[in-house]
Design an enzyme around this catalytic site. Sequence first.
Site, PDB file in Angstrom:
ATOM      1  N   GLU A  44      61.922  -5.439  -6.945  1.00  0.00           N
ATOM      2  CA  GLU A  44      60.836  -4.672  -6.326  1.00  0.00           C
ATOM      3  C   GLU A  44      60.414  -5.221  -4.975  1.00  0.00           C
ATOM      4  OE1 GLU A  44      60.918  -5.606  -9.488  1.00  0.00           O
ATOM      5  OE2 GLU A  44      60.305  -3.960 -10.790  1.00  0.00           O
ATOM      6  N   GLU A  87      62.052  -4.687 -17.133  1.00  0.00           N
ATOM      7  CA  GLU A  87      60.747  -4.673 -17.805  1.00  0.00           C
ATOM      8  C   GLU A  87      60.833  -3.971 -19.162  1.00  0.00           C
ATOM      9  OE1 GLU A  87      59.014  -3.022 -14.156  1.00  0.00           O
ATOM     10  OE2 GLU A  87      57.465  -4.556 -14.367  1.00  0.00           O
ATOM     11  N   ALA A 118      62.818   2.120 -12.044  1.00  0.00           N
ATOM     12  CA  ALA A 118      62.146   3.407 -11.880  1.00  0.00           C
ATOM     13  C   ALA A 118      62.970   4.244 -10.909  1.00  0.00           C
ATOM     14  CB  ALA A 118      60.750   3.181 -11.317  1.00  0.00           C
ATOM     15  N   GLY A 176      62.159  -1.774 -13.451  1.00  0.00           N
ATOM     16  CA  GLY A 176      61.628  -1.199 -14.685  1.00  0.00           C
ATOM     17  C   GLY A 176      62.605  -1.304 -15.845  1.00  0.00           C
TER      18      GLY A 176
HETATM   19  N1  COA Z   1      66.239   5.143  -8.446  1.00  0.00           N
HETATM   20  C1  COA Z   1      66.843   6.275  -8.028  1.00  0.00           C
HETATM   21  N2  COA Z   1      68.166   6.409  -7.861  1.00  0.00           N
HETATM   22  C2  COA Z   1      68.925   5.322  -8.137  1.00  0.00           C
HETATM   23  C3  COA Z   1      68.381   4.111  -8.569  1.00  0.00           C
HETATM   24  C4  COA Z   1      66.965   4.034  -8.726  1.00  0.00           C
HETATM   25  N3  COA Z   1      66.347   2.948  -9.170  1.00  0.00           N
HETATM   26  N4  COA Z   1      69.380   3.236  -8.768  1.00  0.00           N
HETATM   27  C5  COA Z   1      70.524   3.883  -8.445  1.00  0.00           C
HETATM   28  N5  COA Z   1      70.242   5.149  -8.059  1.00  0.00           N
HETATM   29  C6  COA Z   1      71.189   6.185  -7.644  1.00  0.00           C
HETATM   30  C7  COA Z   1      71.669   5.967  -6.228  1.00  0.00           C
HETATM   31  O1  COA Z   1      70.724   6.454  -5.293  1.00  0.00           O
HETATM   32  C8  COA Z   1      72.947   6.780  -6.246  1.00  0.00           C
HETATM   33  O2  COA Z   1      72.619   8.133  -6.156  1.00  0.00           O
HETATM   34  P1  COA Z   1      73.559   9.133  -5.257  1.00  0.00           P
HETATM   35  O3  COA Z   1      74.916   9.075  -5.914  1.00  0.00           O
HETATM   36  O4  COA Z   1      72.884  10.456  -5.420  1.00  0.00           O
HETATM   37  O5  COA Z   1      73.542   8.572  -3.888  1.00  0.00           O
HETATM   38  C9  COA Z   1      73.470   6.530  -7.657  1.00  0.00           C
HETATM   39  O6  COA Z   1      72.355   6.124  -8.440  1.00  0.00           O
HETATM   40  C10 COA Z   1      74.513   5.444  -7.747  1.00  0.00           C
HETATM   41  O7  COA Z   1      73.976   4.303  -7.118  1.00  0.00           O
HETATM   42  P2  COA Z   1      74.836   3.355  -6.148  1.00  0.00           P
HETATM   43  O8  COA Z   1      73.883   2.498  -5.376  1.00  0.00           O
HETATM   44  O9  COA Z   1      75.796   4.175  -5.360  1.00  0.00           O
HETATM   45  O10 COA Z   1      75.650   2.526  -7.259  1.00  0.00           O
HETATM   46  P3  COA Z   1      76.153   1.036  -7.221  1.00  0.00           P
HETATM   47  O11 COA Z   1      76.882   0.858  -8.510  1.00  0.00           O
HETATM   48  O12 COA Z   1      76.849   0.737  -5.950  1.00  0.00           O
HETATM   49  O13 COA Z   1      74.801   0.129  -7.216  1.00  0.00           O
HETATM   50  C11 COA Z   1      72.640  -0.577  -8.044  1.00  0.00           C
HETATM   51  C12 COA Z   1      73.977   0.107  -8.346  1.00  0.00           C
HETATM   52  C13 COA Z   1      71.816  -0.460  -9.306  1.00  0.00           C
HETATM   53  C14 COA Z   1      72.832  -2.066  -7.683  1.00  0.00           C
HETATM   54  C15 COA Z   1      71.943   0.100  -6.840  1.00  0.00           C
HETATM   55  O14 COA Z   1      71.953   1.496  -7.074  1.00  0.00           O
HETATM   56  C16 COA Z   1      70.516  -0.307  -6.651  1.00  0.00           C
HETATM   57  O15 COA Z   1      70.253  -1.339  -6.044  1.00  0.00           O
HETATM   58  N6  COA Z   1      69.526   0.468  -7.177  1.00  0.00           N
HETATM   59  C17 COA Z   1      68.135   0.251  -6.992  1.00  0.00           C
HETATM   60  C18 COA Z   1      67.649  -0.860  -7.904  1.00  0.00           C
HETATM   61  C19 COA Z   1      66.167  -1.131  -7.701  1.00  0.00           C
HETATM   62  O16 COA Z   1      65.707  -1.482  -6.628  1.00  0.00           O
HETATM   63  N7  COA Z   1      65.397  -0.983  -8.791  1.00  0.00           N
HETATM   64  C20 COA Z   1      63.995  -1.233  -8.800  1.00  0.00           C
HETATM   65  C21 COA Z   1      63.249   0.013  -8.567  1.00  0.00           C
HETATM   66  S1  COA Z   1      61.498  -0.303  -8.502  1.00  0.00           S
END
Ligand code: COA
Length: 260
Positions: free
Chosen positions: A134, A114, A67, A111
């Site tokens: 999460e 999911e 999400a 999500g």
């Molecule tokens: N929601 C909102 N924004 C997200 C996101 C999410 N779930 N996942 C990634 N992004 C955004 C980051 O904030 C970043 O935005 P910015 O460039 O404006 O700062 C961009 O996507 C790139 O993410 P980044 O973390 O720099 O890339 P990465 O390749 O190093 O890492 C992930 C990728 C997916 C491992 C990491 O972004 C992450 O852990 N995301 C959250 C995952 C999560 O907790 N999901 C469950 C949500 S309930």
Amino acid sequence: MSASSNVLKEVHGRVALLVINRPEKRNALDSATRARLLDLLDELRADAEVRVVVLTGAGDKAFVAGADISEFEGRSPIDQFRVMSGRTVFDAVDSFPKPVIAALNGFTLGGGCELAMACDIRLAADTAKLGQPEVNLGIIPGGGGTQRLPRLVGAGAAYKLLYTGDLIGAEEALRIGLVDEVVPAAELRARALALAESIAQKSPVALQLIKEAVRASLRGTLDEGLKQETTLFGLAFSSEDKAEGVAAFLGKRPPEFKGR
Ligand code: COA
């Protein structure tokens, strides 16, 4: 391909490919993307030419990284309840009357995992990483993760992913049954489309009824499921597709299914 938007639709013969298209945000599902996905699923549901749907993410980094976390901030509990108790993309995919294949081309988290689990079949790129992180945000999965994950991988493996929030690679996901096939990343989309096309040649009536019966097996008791299977068998038996399938076999020719 449709105009640039948060979800792209490509039609490849009888297969529709939906591409979640926010690569700069790792294809995180914000409200607008979820709404667009629901609209496109409604469109494809009504399109008799489309027999199978493939769901993937844009770019080579993510299927869906969950999400959109930025929408969590400042959202009241009742607003969040309204989001989750309305029609969800998870329900829409699960109850979609045609096969849905997920092609996991990178991060498949929260999500995103999911959504993948709501699909019927999951193919993963060898570079994919899956998880339910999460717990790291102090919340729990809300798109069916606590229910579909244990059904797919068993309680122990589900608890491990849910309690730790750890990500696992595609091979480990295959080993525990979270994905069904691992493919070199560069070949993922072609493999998913080829699998979808092979399924698209089958009877749409039979495909829909198989999905209905398997969904019953995941929800009720064995006796209820077996009863449901018998009823659905009767429905399949009275279809034009059944008459065509049997006639084609006896006539030693390929069948031409119409979905009636
Ligand atoms: N929601 C909102 N924004 C997200 C996101 C999410 N779930 N996942 C990634 N992004 C955004 C980051 O904030 C970043 O935005 P910015 O460039 O404006 O700062 C961009 O996507 C790139 O993410 P980044 O973390 O720099 O890339 P990465 O390749 O190093 O890492 C992930 C990728 C997916 C491992 C990491 O972004 C992450 O852990 N995301 C959250 C995952 C999560 O907790 N999901 C469950 C949500 S309930």
